[in-house]
Design an enzyme around this catalytic site. Structure first.
Site, PDB file in Angstrom:
ATOM      1  N   LYS A 158      -0.904  -6.154  16.339  1.00  0.00           N
ATOM      2  CA  LYS A 158      -2.196  -6.494  15.745  1.00  0.00           C
ATOM      3  C   LYS A 158      -3.317  -6.478  16.782  1.00  0.00           C
ATOM      4  O   LYS A 158      -3.121  -6.871  17.940  1.00  0.00           O
ATOM      5  CB  LYS A 158      -2.116  -7.884  15.112  1.00  0.00           C
ATOM      6  N   HIS A 290       3.600   0.303   3.043  1.00  0.00           N
ATOM      7  CA  HIS A 290       3.447  -1.056   3.565  1.00  0.00           C
ATOM      8  C   HIS A 290       4.487  -1.923   2.877  1.00  0.00           C
ATOM      9  O   HIS A 290       4.722  -1.797   1.676  1.00  0.00           O
ATOM     10  CB  HIS A 290       2.039  -1.541   3.213  1.00  0.00           C
TER      11      HIS A 290
HETATM   12 MG    MG Z   1      -1.915  -3.643   7.805  1.00  0.00          MG
END
Ligand code: MG
Length: 372
Positions: A158, A290
């Site tokens: 991230k 995802h």
């Molecule tokens: Mg994402």
């Protein structure tokens, strides 16, 4: 074959330590499993995620009374109806009814869908890189190193939740420590404007082990994304929260993304999810589904990916990797899905090809106490 009974399994698990992304920290994981049983005794599992009290009430008062007695072979119609009330429940119902039809036919789900084209799918280790600790970077590095030790060759970390300088330091340390041996995706969870997103080109230009830049900006304008895609040095990916084939169609027509990332749970059914995958293949857009909230939607994404033709003649099999949540996630072990050397073996038995772990399911059952 009609629906005779529906059992619900709201699951809740407080994390031993919070973790998060640019959207903040997560303190628990929750998931809502349900089992649809037919009058012939065949059962199928569904999964959705939302606030558990709302799901449980919705199921008891509306979903279960509506579905009881309905014919399983009307999957698309039933799913559409429920999906209008709550899209994610529609997705779950469609999973359960798909499994039931496969079992009734004595087929695996991949056989029902035309056959798996491969025995394994590559998965990337997906991290929530931030923790409230001051040494979060070191914690992240250790986690990524551990995944590399387990055989993962691709990871996603991230960015976007700290300053550009801090995130850049984290990524530089990661590259240093791993010496380019892993392929890396960075996910900003829609944090930047276009110009800030492009600052990352300063980092991307140094190595060529990048997978993609995920959701650098808010997903509001395919035109802006198309512009960014022209400037960005690595592939641009996104779409985990886009809701339907119609919306994906616009993003694909605009050539706004190199890779689309539909989530099987975020559509109104597994059928429209597969429709998006097929459409992406026709339009020459790569797909990396995802899969974050639960293990069943992850399994369905794996089964769907297994049936896709390769996207390219490059890279051996030419199938894109799928997200594998490696954080503390109690739901990953609800179904047995072995991951070895960064690949998951596709189950091949009848129905899902793998059975739920009943003991684990019961141990995670939400006790009904309030949480936010
Ligand atoms: Mg994402």
């Amino acid at each position: 074959m009609k629906i005779r009974q529906i059992e619900t399994y709201p699951l809740y698990y407080p994390l031993s330590e919070p973790y998060g992304d640019a959207n903040g920290y997560k303190y628990y994981r929750s998931c809502f499993m349900f089992r649809i049983i037919t009058d012939s005794g065949i059962d199928g599992w569904g999964e959705c995620v939302d606030w558990l009290p709302a799901l449980e009430t919705g199921f008891q008062n509306r979903i279960i009374p509506y579905l009881l007695g309905k014919p399983v072979n009307q999957r698309l119609e039933l799913t559409e109806k429920v999906g209008k009330w709550q899209a994610r429940i529609g997705a779950g119902v469609s999973m359960a009814l798909t499994e039931i039809m496969a079992k009734a036919a004595g087929l695996s789900i991949t056989d029902l869908w035309g056959g798996a084209r491969r025995k394994r799918i590559p998965v990337y280790a997906s991290f929530q890189s931030y923790t409230p600790r001051t040494d979060w970077m070191q914690v992240s590095l250790k986690r990524v190193e551990h995944a590399a030790g387990q055989g993962f060759r691709q990871v996603k970390v991230k960015i976007g939740g700290k300053t550009f300088a801090e995130d850049r330091e984290h990524i530089a340390l990661l590259q240093d420590r791993l010496n380019g041996q892993l392929q890396i995706a960075v996910d900003a969870n829609q944090s930047y404007d276009a110009k800030t997103a492009l600052k990352w080109n300063r980092v991307f230009k140094d190595t060529d082990n990048w997978l993609w830049f995920e959701e650098p900006m808010p997903l509001q304008s395919p035109e802006d994304y198309g512009w960014l895609r022209q400037q960005c040095l690595i592939p641009v990916a996104g779409g985990e929260n886009l809701p339907s084939p119609e919306v994906f169609s616009t993003w694909m027509k605009t050539r706004a993304l190199d890779l689309i990332q539909p989530d099987a749970m975020h559509m109104k059914g597994i059928d429209p999810f597969r429709g998006i995958l097929a459409m992406a293949r026709y339009q020459g857009v790569r797909i990396s589904p995802h899969a974050y909230d639960g293990i069943l939607s992850r399994l369905y994404a794996i089964l769907a990916q297994a049936c896709l033709p390769p996207w390219s003649k490059m890279d051996g099999d030419g199938i894109e990797p799928l997200e594998w949540d490696v954080m503390e996630n109690p739901f990953t072990s609800l179904f047995h899905l072995p991951v070895k050397n960064g690949e998951v073996t596709i189950p091949s038995g009848i129905g899902l090809g793998t059975e739920i772990d009943w003991q684990r399911l019961e141990s995670l059952r939400w006790d009904g106490t309030a949480y936010v």
